[in-house]
Design a protein around this motif. Structure first.
Motif, PDB file in Angstrom:
ATOM      1  N   MET A 123       0.845  -1.178   0.000  1.00 40.75           N
ATOM      2  CA  MET A 123       0.000   0.000   0.000  1.00 40.75           C
ATOM      3  C   MET A 123       0.890   1.241   0.000  1.00 40.75           C
ATOM      4  SD  MET A 123      -2.750   1.051   2.919  1.00 40.75           S
ATOM      5  CE  MET A 123      -3.887   2.332   2.636  1.00 40.75           C
ATOM      6  N   LYS A 124       0.526   2.200  -0.831  1.00 43.07           N
ATOM      7  CA  LYS A 124       1.272   3.459  -0.920  1.00 43.07           C
ATOM      8  C   LYS A 124       0.628   4.507  -0.015  1.00 43.07           C
ATOM      9  CE  LYS A 124       4.230   2.138  -4.000  1.00 43.07           C
ATOM     10  NZ  LYS A 124       5.622   2.009  -3.672  1.00 43.07           N
ATOM     11  N   LEU A 125       1.450   5.473   0.407  1.00 44.97           N
ATOM     12  CA  LEU A 125       0.992   6.532   1.291  1.00 44.97           C
ATOM     13  C   LEU A 125       1.596   7.858   0.852  1.00 44.97           C
ATOM     14  CD1 LEU A 125      -0.571   7.204   3.955  1.00 44.97           C
ATOM     15  CD2 LEU A 125       1.607   6.902   5.144  1.00 44.97           C
ATOM     16  N   SER A 126       0.814   8.924   0.968  1.00 47.90           N
ATOM     17  CA  SER A 126       1.277  10.293   0.743  1.00 47.90           C
ATOM     18  C   SER A 126       1.072  11.077   2.032  1.00 47.90           C
ATOM     19  CB  SER A 126       0.470  10.954  -0.382  1.00 47.90           C
ATOM     20  OG  SER A 126       0.629  10.253  -1.590  1.00 47.90           O
ATOM     21  N   VAL A 127       2.104  11.826   2.433  1.00 49.58           N
ATOM     22  CA  VAL A 127       2.042  12.598   3.676  1.00 49.58           C
ATOM     23  C   VAL A 127       2.515  14.014   3.393  1.00 49.58           C
ATOM     24  CG1 VAL A 127       2.905  12.809   6.044  1.00 49.58           C
ATOM     25  CG2 VAL A 127       2.545  10.541   5.062  1.00 49.58           C
ATOM     26  N   GLU A 128       1.762  14.969   3.907  1.00 47.60           N
ATOM     27  CA  GLU A 128       2.206  16.368   3.914  1.00 47.60           C
ATOM     28  C   GLU A 128       2.495  16.712   5.364  1.00 47.60           C
ATOM     29  OE1 GLU A 128       0.740  20.187   1.659  1.00 47.60           O
ATOM     30  OE2 GLU A 128      -0.544  19.801   3.396  1.00 47.60           O
ATOM     31  N   ILE A 129       3.698  17.188   5.624  1.00 48.30           N
ATOM     32  CA  ILE A 129       4.111  17.426   7.012  1.00 48.30           C
ATOM     33  C   ILE A 129       4.751  18.806   7.145  1.00 48.30           C
ATOM     34  CG2 ILE A 129       6.303  16.199   6.635  1.00 48.30           C
ATOM     35  CD1 ILE A 129       6.038  15.201   9.562  1.00 48.30           C
ATOM     36  N   SER A 130       4.383  19.499   8.215  1.00 49.41           N
ATOM     37  CA  SER A 130       5.000  20.773   8.568  1.00 49.41           C
ATOM     38  C   SER A 130       5.513  20.667   9.997  1.00 49.41           C
ATOM     39  CB  SER A 130       3.983  21.915   8.479  1.00 49.41           C
ATOM     40  OG  SER A 130       3.492  22.048   7.172  1.00 49.41           O
ATOM     41  N   MET A 131       6.706  21.166  10.216  1.00 50.71           N
ATOM     42  CA  MET A 131       7.326  21.119  11.540  1.00 50.71           C
ATOM     43  C   MET A 131       7.445  22.542  12.079  1.00 50.71           C
ATOM     44  SD  MET A 131      11.124  19.784  12.505  1.00 50.71           S
ATOM     45  CE  MET A 131      11.694  19.723  14.186  1.00 50.71           C
ATOM     46  N   TYR A 132       7.035  22.723  13.331  1.00 48.43           N
ATOM     47  CA  TYR A 132       7.110  24.026  13.987  1.00 48.43           C
ATOM     48  C   TYR A 132       7.881  23.883  15.300  1.00 48.43           C
ATOM     49  CZ  TYR A 132       3.388  24.990  10.679  1.00 48.43           C
ATOM     50  OH  TYR A 132       2.649  25.121   9.525  1.00 48.43           O
ATOM     51  N   PRO A 133       9.210  24.036  15.262  1.00 49.85           N
ATOM     52  CA  PRO A 133       9.993  23.973  16.496  1.00 49.85           C
ATOM     53  C   PRO A 133       9.605  25.120  17.434  1.00 49.85           C
ATOM     54  CG  PRO A 133      11.403  23.750  14.570  1.00 49.85           C
ATOM     55  CD  PRO A 133      10.051  24.193  14.080  1.00 49.85           C
ATOM     56  N   LEU A 134       9.546  24.824  18.708  1.00 47.10           N
ATOM     57  CA  LEU A 134       9.146  25.825  19.697  1.00 47.10           C
ATOM     58  C   LEU A 134      10.388  26.502  20.287  1.00 47.10           C
ATOM     59  CD1 LEU A 134       6.223  23.904  21.388  1.00 47.10           C
ATOM     60  CD2 LEU A 134       6.130  25.610  19.568  1.00 47.10           C
ATOM     61  N   LYS A 135      11.110  27.193  19.408  1.00 47.32           N
ATOM     62  CA  LYS A 135      12.306  27.931  19.814  1.00 47.32           C
ATOM     63  C   LYS A 135      12.559  29.033  18.802  1.00 47.32           C
ATOM     64  CE  LYS A 135      15.270  24.669  20.023  1.00 47.32           C
ATOM     65  NZ  LYS A 135      16.456  23.895  20.152  1.00 47.32           N
ATOM     66  N   ASP A 136      13.329  30.021  19.194  1.00 50.29           N
ATOM     67  CA  ASP A 136      13.610  31.146  18.306  1.00 50.29           C
ATOM     68  C   ASP A 136      14.410  30.723  17.077  1.00 50.29           C
ATOM     69  OD1 ASP A 136      12.234  32.915  19.924  1.00 50.29           O
ATOM     70  OD2 ASP A 136      14.019  33.515  21.039  1.00 50.29           O
ATOM     71  N   GLU A 137      15.393  29.879  17.262  1.00 54.69           N
ATOM     72  CA  GLU A 137      16.227  29.390  16.162  1.00 54.69           C
ATOM     73  C   GLU A 137      15.585  28.129  15.585  1.00 54.69           C
ATOM     74  OE1 GLU A 137      19.014  30.759  14.804  1.00 54.69           O
ATOM     75  OE2 GLU A 137      18.633  32.489  16.099  1.00 54.69           O
ATOM     76  N   TYR A 138      14.584  28.303  14.739  1.00 60.54           N
ATOM     77  CA  TYR A 138      13.799  27.169  14.257  1.00 60.54           C
ATOM     78  C   TYR A 138      14.307  26.576  12.936  1.00 60.54           C
ATOM     79  CZ  TYR A 138      11.670  30.886  11.479  1.00 60.54           C
ATOM     80  OH  TYR A 138      11.469  31.949  10.645  1.00 60.54           O
TER      81      TYR A 138
END
Length: 87
Positions: free
Chosen positions: A1-16
């Motif tokens: 089975m194939k999968l597609s993922v859209e991901i966004s990362m939001y680090p909780l620090k000033d230097e992200y």
């Protein structure tokens, strides 16, 4: 089975940016996945089990190396990589 993922990362620090770039770089080290990055998110395509295993591993590595972050993900079955779509 194939999968597609859209991901966004939001680090909780000033230097992200280093944390985000590191996560994307690590995703790109998995040749079994197709990774497309743009200014808003990263899209990852591949086999369901392999992709989920990689996300589990790389998200954990990000938490361990950079601390708290929010990951926002969208999952859809199938390979929706741009060249695989009917126009």
């Amino acid at each position: 089975m194939k999968l597609s993922v859209e991901i966004s990362m939001y680090p909780l620090k000033d230097e992200y940016i280093p944390a985000i770039q590191n996560f994307i770089d690590r995703l790109n080290q998995h040749p079994q996945l197709r990774v497309i990055t743009n200014t808003m998110s990263t899209q990852v395509f591949g086999d369901y089990d392999q992709l989920m295993d990689v996300l589990k591993q790389e998200m954990r590595a990000s938490y361990e190396q950079f601390g708290r972050a929010i990951f926002v993900c969208k999952f859809i079955d199938g390979d929706l990589a741009p060249e695989n779509q009917d126009v």
